[in-house]
Design an enzyme around this catalytic site. Structure first.
Site, PDB file in Angstrom:
ATOM      1  N   TYR A  60      -1.966  -1.037  10.198  1.00  0.00           N
ATOM      2  CA  TYR A  60      -2.055  -1.224   8.745  1.00  0.00           C
ATOM      3  C   TYR A  60      -0.818  -0.659   8.054  1.00  0.00           C
ATOM      4  O   TYR A  60      -0.187  -1.330   7.233  1.00  0.00           O
ATOM      5  CB  TYR A  60      -3.316  -0.549   8.213  1.00  0.00           C
ATOM      6  CG  TYR A  60      -3.498  -0.695   6.721  1.00  0.00           C
ATOM      7  CD1 TYR A  60      -4.021  -1.872   6.188  1.00  0.00           C
ATOM      8  CD2 TYR A  60      -3.148   0.325   5.842  1.00  0.00           C
ATOM      9  CE1 TYR A  60      -4.192  -2.025   4.818  1.00  0.00           C
ATOM     10  CE2 TYR A  60      -3.301   0.179   4.479  1.00  0.00           C
ATOM     11  CZ  TYR A  60      -3.827  -0.994   3.961  1.00  0.00           C
ATOM     12  OH  TYR A  60      -3.974  -1.148   2.608  1.00  0.00           O
ATOM     13  N   SER A  69       0.851  -1.191   0.000  1.00  0.00           N
ATOM     14  CA  SER A  69       0.000   0.000   0.000  1.00  0.00           C
ATOM     15  C   SER A  69       0.885   1.238   0.000  1.00  0.00           C
ATOM     16  O   SER A  69       2.000   1.220   0.539  1.00  0.00           O
ATOM     17  CB  SER A  69      -0.893   0.025   1.243  1.00  0.00           C
ATOM     18  OG  SER A  69      -1.570   1.266   1.365  1.00  0.00           O
TER      19      SER A  69
END
Length: 270
Positions: free
Chosen positions: A168, A154
């Protein structure tokens, strides 16, 4: 040089975790449309079955559902055994896409259990599944046509987001570095390992953020739009084809320039 042959993934055997929705579905659809045989897995069996039926009818490739809760080591081991039984000649591509997020309004409210959930699925299982499927990847891997592992990271593992999602972000940064570690160790076995770092795409994970902040998100992207399914499928097909056979140990942002943006853009006035 024939570009169709260069980018072909026809008849490749592909495994996509989280392949029934979001970015995973975008990637799966791209491979099936280009003639690959794709196994999709997640814990949502009914979703997988519906998607697999629809994509197989679409063709020309084939989609096969295999339910598995990747949080469970036992189920991951069972998945690897099932794939070995169904594909004794091996697999060409593993796409580690499944992921989880956890957000809170403040750092003080962020619970310890969030780290266990997010790090286990987003990072640990990338290693676990790659490890378990290595025998199948090695069977199809050659110097001229390497097998491929593609990890979905990401841009939040590259930049610092203003959202309270520390587990995350840390998990995706770890995926990026794990990708390089695996690439160094598996390259000699004719297996390439690369990561893609998506920016904003239409997905279940991004749905709430996009619904609340769509305009501001788009205004921060130099290309002036969020990602399309073809953007994600395209880079994965490149990495899994002969065109990407000499790419190893990279992290490729697929984000319209988000990580290099240095201002808010008024696209209407350009």
């Amino acid at each position: 040089m024939d570009s169709q042959a260069l980018f072909s993934v026809k008849d490749k055997v592909v495994v996509v975790t989280g392949g029934g929705s979001g970015i995973g579905l975008m990637v799966t659809t791209g491979f099936v449309k280009n003639g690959a045989k794709v196994y999709i897995t997640s814990r949502k069996a009914k979703v997988l079955e519906k998607v697999a039926e629809e994509l197989t009818q679409m063709g020309p490739g084939k989609c096969i559902p295999v339910a598995c809760d990747l949080q469970s080591l036992e189920q991951v081991e069972q998945l690897s055994k099932s794939l070995a039984e169904q594909e004794p000649q091996g697999i060409d591509v593993l796409i580690n896409n499944s992921g989880a997020n956890w957000g809170e309004n403040t750092l003080e409210a962020f619970p310890d259990k969030a780290w266990t959930k997010v790090m286990t699925l987003n990072t640990q299982r990338v290693f676990t599944l790659t490890q378990k499927l290595l025998p199948l990847l090695k069977k199809r891997a050659t110097l001229e046509s390497p097998a491929n592992v593609i990890n979905v990271g990401s841009i939040d593992g590259i930049r610092v987001t203003n959202l309270i999602t520390p587990a995350y972000s840390a998990s995706k940064a770890a995926v990026h570095h794990l990708t390089k570690v695996l690439a160094a160790h598996l390259g000699p076995h004719n297996i390439t390992v690369n990561a893609i770092a998506p920016g904003p795409f239409e997905s279940h994970m991004m749905a709430k953020t996009l619904s609340e902040s769509y305009n501001s998100i788009v205004s921060s992207i130099p290309l002036g739009r969020i990602g399309k399914p073809g953007d994600m499928a395209g880079v994965c097909i490149f990495l899994a084809s002969s065109a990407g056979s000499y790419v190893n140990g990279t992290v490729i942002p697929v984000d319209g320039g988000t990580v290099v943006a240095n201002r808010t853009y008024n696209h209407a006035s350009l």
